[in-house]
Design an enzyme around this catalytic site. Structure first.
Site, short mmCIF file in Angstrom:
data_model
loop_
_atom_site.label_atom_id
_atom_site.label_comp_id
_atom_site.label_asym_id
_atom_site.label_seq_id
_atom_site.Cartn_x
_atom_site.Cartn_y
_atom_site.Cartn_z
N HIS A 112 10.66 -12.92 -1.44
CA HIS A 112 9.43 -12.95 -2.25
C HIS A 112 9.76 -13.51 -3.63
O HIS A 112 10.81 -13.19 -4.20
CB HIS A 112 8.84 -11.54 -2.39
N ASP A 118 -2.65 -3.08 -2.57
CA ASP A 118 -2.10 -4.22 -3.32
C ASP A 118 -3.08 -5.38 -3.28
O ASP A 118 -3.28 -6.06 -4.28
CB ASP A 118 -0.75 -4.67 -2.76
N ARG A 158 -6.12 -7.75 -10.94
CA ARG A 158 -5.20 -8.15 -12.03
C ARG A 158 -5.37 -9.64 -12.35
O ARG A 158 -5.31 -10.05 -13.51
CB ARG A 158 -3.75 -7.86 -11.63
N SER A 182 3.58 -4.15 -6.94
CA SER A 182 2.83 -5.06 -6.07
C SER A 182 3.75 -5.67 -5.02
O SER A 182 3.49 -5.64 -3.81
CB SER A 182 2.20 -6.16 -6.94
N LYS A 216 4.10 -4.21 -0.72
CA LYS A 216 3.76 -4.99 0.48
C LYS A 216 5.00 -5.37 1.27
O LYS A 216 4.97 -5.43 2.50
CB LYS A 216 2.87 -6.19 0.17
N1 URA Z 1 3.84 -11.55 -6.65
C1 URA Z 1 3.21 -10.43 -6.21
O1 URA Z 1 3.12 -10.20 -5.01
N2 URA Z 1 2.70 -9.60 -7.10
C2 URA Z 1 2.78 -9.81 -8.42
O2 URA Z 1 2.30 -9.00 -9.17
C3 URA Z 1 3.42 -10.98 -8.88
C4 URA Z 1 3.96 -11.85 -7.97
#
Ligand code: URA
Length: 437
Positions: A82, A161, A168, A183, A187
């Site tokens: 990620h 999320d 957000r 966040s 996930k």
């Molecule tokens: N990626 C995410 O999944 N969440 C964030 O808050 C920032 C980047």
């Protein structure tokens, strides 16, 4: 305690007890409070932060807001990646099929565009027919069958999320270490991983630009992973210039396809290989980072990664012919070259301003539930350190109409500083590697 009082206490910098915070988050998840109180709470967290105990509660409630997927029926060590987000970051589109093509299962749940940064889900959806909203059952079956699935947060997995992320995005509360960490990790922990590689961006186009805070973000996420028994490794990588050349959804898919064919920009390939090597080592498919990097380079060059992407696109209802013919992707009707106004060396790029200009063009969302335009964006071959002559084309805008193209062209031009000398060296592509203690 009322939810109003909880927001007030957070605003005033008091620490919330686990049951108070959990009560507030559940009230939002169950629709007993609305976006108004949650937006105020997020802004309070933006300014006040979260204590380690509050962060632990936040992650746990977000993680359990939906199913925690059990992928034990999928053979192998499941590894995902990620990124904390940036401009032109299309790495996931190359990396997931690449690593899966080498036998490491990749369950990947991504996000949509956020603030000035693009999102993998929006990019994938520019492939005609591609579905990112797989049901839990479809997701698990695809993981068993082809070892990779590319999905969005759903009503079933990490739904909290999904809602907080969108809120957000619309309320200028993205750039917060605990909000980003909760966040991402909620996930990732929900999707069924065994291990995770984080690409934590540094530089003016990152949500957390400073290397020391970016490292703090990386360490926070590594610690969260450890608490849930997952190995997490992070690379801090450069976002003081866009990654690759393309920024904008379909344009980035096109560039990712070039990389899957063994070509594409060298920075995109280099970062993809660095992350792939980490994933292959964590997944037990390579004995060392060097071996992982060579195996990944070979799979890009001999078409295995591209063929895995074909399987994924077909499995998720997309038109896989885009891999052979990128003109099938959405195309913007207006193209406008942007020329350098003076001769000299590119000293710096305001990546955030470039991302904001892409959002303004329609590539991202300015408001909750706004739509996006898959076709628009930029090609920006210029990079810090390049020498240019006045009149050289430093970028191309892809827009819906002339007025939008002109505005975006001016914004990109203003975001690129040209001067006589190099003021500071561009960041190295990979600044640092952070592993569990
Ligand atoms: N990626 C995410 O999944 N969440 C964030 O808050 C920032 C980047």
């Amino acid at each position: 305690m009322t939810t109003y009082r909880i927001v007030q206490r957070k605003r005033d910098g008091q620490e919330l007890a686990p049951d108070e915070l959990a009560h507030f988050l559940h009230a939002y998840a169950e629709g007993r409070i609305g976006d108004d109180q949650m937006a105020a709470f997020l802004m309070a967290v933006f300014f006040r932060g979260l204590s380690p105990a509050e962060l632990a509660t936040m992650v746990d409630v977000m993680l359990h807001s939906g199913a925690v997927v059990d992928l034990t029926d999928v053979a192998g060590i499941k590894v995902d990646k990620h990124s904390t987000g940036g401009v032109g970051d299309k790495v996931s589109l190359v990396l997931a099929p690449l690593v899966a093509s080498l036998g490491v299962p990749v369950p990947m749940m991504s996000g949509r565009a956020l603030g000035h940064s693009g999102g993998t889900v929006d990019k994938l959806e520019s492939i005609p027919g591609f579905r990112t909203d797989l049901s839990l059952d479809e997701y698990c079956r695809q993981m068993e069958r082809i070892g990779c699935a590319l999905i969005a947060q759903t009503d079933q997995i990490a739904p909290l999320d999904r809602r907080l992320y969108a809120l957000r995005d619309a309320t200028a509360t993205v750039e917060s270490v605990p909000l980003i960490a909760s966040s991402i990790m909620s996930k990732k922990l929900a999707e069924g991983i065994d291990a995770l590689v984080l690409d934590v961006k540094v530089g003016n186009g990152a949500f957390i630009p400073e290397p020391t805070r970016a490292e703090q973000l990386a360490r926070t996420m590594i610690e969260i992973g450890e608490r849930y028994g997952k190995t997490v490794v992070a690379l801090l990588t450069a976002m003081d210039r866009p990654l690759g050349i393309a920024a904008g959804n379909a344009l980035e898919v096109e560039e990712a396809i070039l990389a899957l064919r063994g070509g594409g920009p060298t920075d995109l390939r280099a970062i993809t290989l660095a992350l792939a090597a980490e994933m292959l080592v964590l997944g037990g498919a390579a004995p060392s980072l060097e071996a992982g990097r060579s195996a990944a380079a070979a799979a890009l060059d001999d078409g295995r990664a591209l063929e895995k992407m074909r399987e994924i696109i077909e499995a998720q209802g997309g038109d896989a012919r885009v891999l052979d013919d990128t003109t099938l992707l959405p195309r913007a009707p207006v193209r406008r070259p942007v020329s350098a106004k003076e001769s000299g060396i590119i000293q710096a790029m305001d990546v955030r301003a470039i991302g904001a200009a892409a959002v303004e063009l329609g590539a991202g969302r300015g408001a909750l539930r706004a739509g996006i335009d898959s076709a628009v964006g930029f090609h920006i071959p210029a990079k810090p350190g390049h020498r240019v002559q006045a009149g050289d084309v430093i970028a191309t805008v892809f827009a819906r109409n002339d007025a939008g193209a002109r505005r975006a062209g001016e914004a990109v031009c203003g975001a690129i500083t040209i001067g006589e000398t190099i003021e500071s060296e561009p960041l190295p592509l990979v600044l640092r590697r952070i592993t569990p203690a």
